[in-house]
Write an enzyme that holds these catalytic residues in place. Structure first.
Site, short mmCIF file in Angstrom:
data_model
loop_
_atom_site.label_atom_id
_atom_site.label_comp_id
_atom_site.label_asym_id
_atom_site.label_seq_id
_atom_site.Cartn_x
_atom_site.Cartn_y
_atom_site.Cartn_z
CG HIS A 146 6.55 41.46 -27.04
ND1 HIS A 146 5.73 41.33 -28.15
CD2 HIS A 146 6.44 42.75 -26.66
CE1 HIS A 146 5.18 42.49 -28.42
NE2 HIS A 146 5.58 43.38 -27.52
CB ALA A 147 8.18 41.84 -21.30
#
Length: 323
Positions: free
Chosen positions: A236-237
């Protein structure tokens, strides 16, 4: 075997192929003993090798290569620039019964630029991410992330395509040696930090100070441990949150990706920290059995700060670059 309809303009069809669909893009080639049913849609510059069978509800993008002995069943979606090796096996019904046709077949998708090696088996309903590589003979039972390289039965991630591994100045004590520099990373804003180490008769101590080592003031920390070595964490970011990662025990691999460039780093010492800024995609994998990962975060948990879909991440990165 004879052609039932004239070949579409600009399409090369072998005399021993049976091409029933008119939906074939210019520049495509259909070789001997291929059979393509009427409803299939084939893009431009496709290459269908000998003994390929394609059902009606199948879509192939542009510049797709399908090697010998492959069958593409209803529900298979192949995007642009995909390579499918010889004798790859697809399926579209997780519980098949003779003469019992489901109302709708499960959709299996291979995203743009992915490659599937010879003899691989793809279970129905999975998505193989853009740029991914399925190794020869792998059995894919779960979705494959973008750019991942998978192997084995069941398939597990062994690495990431086009992701150079950063060479560190040696594990353990080597990173604390005077003058030992840590390399720069390609992913925008991501940075490695060398942390001090103090050793005396009572043992060793490593630390970090805000400003000197930590580029932000932490509001939260968490630890990751007892991860099965083949499992992937992260993926994820963050839109706003910074993270600082330290492997306090064992080792693991980290991939950082800014949407254009990627790096892989092995964290295997409490003297090495990795700063992942906002809008950099992070992946954690290859955990050793004893790995303990400490993560310091600049913000408290906020579900809306996470981007968990890689396509969404790319769209936001590119949208921000245009703004």
């Amino acid at each position: 075997m004879t052609q039932t309809n004239p070949a579409p303009e600009g399409v090369q069809v072998h005399p021993m192929a049976l091409l029933e669909t008119p939906h074939v893009g210019a520049g495509s080639r259909v070789w001997a003993f291929c059979h393509v049913l009427p409803g299939a849609r084939i893009g431009r510059d496709a290459n269908l090798c000998d003994h390929v069978f394609i059902e009606n509800d199948v879509v192939l993008g542009d510049r797709v290569t399908v090697k010998c002995g492959v069958q593409l069943w209803d529900g298979v979606r192949i995007e642009d620039d995909v390579f499918i090796g010889p004798n790859v096996t697809f399926s579209n019904d997780p519980f098949p019964r003779s003469k019992q046709r489901p109302e709708r077949f499960v959709e299996t998708r291979v995203r743009a630029g992915a490659s599937i090696g010879s003899g691989a088996t793809i279970r129905p309903g999975v998505t193989i991410g853009a740029g991914a590589l399925v190794s020869d003979g792998a059995v894919v039972t779960r979705d494959v992330p973008p750019n991942a390289i998978v192997a084995g039965n069941p398939a597990y991630i062994t690495g990431y395509a086009n992701t150079p591994e950063v060479t560190l100045p040696g594990p353990g004590l080597a990173v604390s040696q005077a003058g030992a520099a840590v390399p720069e990373l390609q992913a925008r804003g991501a940075r490695l930090h060398r942390l001090p180490k103090i050793v005396d008769l009572r043992g060793a101590l490593s630390f970090g100070e805000i400003g000197a080592h930590l580029p932000f003031t932490p509001e939260r920390f968490f630890m990751v441990y007892d991860v099965p070595s083949r499992e992937v964490r992260g993926e994820h970011a963050h839109r706003a949150c910074h993270q600082f990662l330290v492997c306090v025990k064992g080792s693991l691999g980290i991939v950082v990706d800014d949407g254009e460039r990627r790096d892989q780093v092995t964290l295997d010492s409490p003297q090495l920290g990795l700063h992942i800024p906002p809008m950099v995609w992070g992946i954690q994998y290859q955990f050793s059995p004893d790995a303990v990962l400490l993560v310091l975060a600049s913000d408290r948990y906020e579900a809306g700060d996470y981007i968990r879909n890689y396509d969404e991440f790319l769209a936001e990165v590119r949208g921000g670059a245009k703004a």
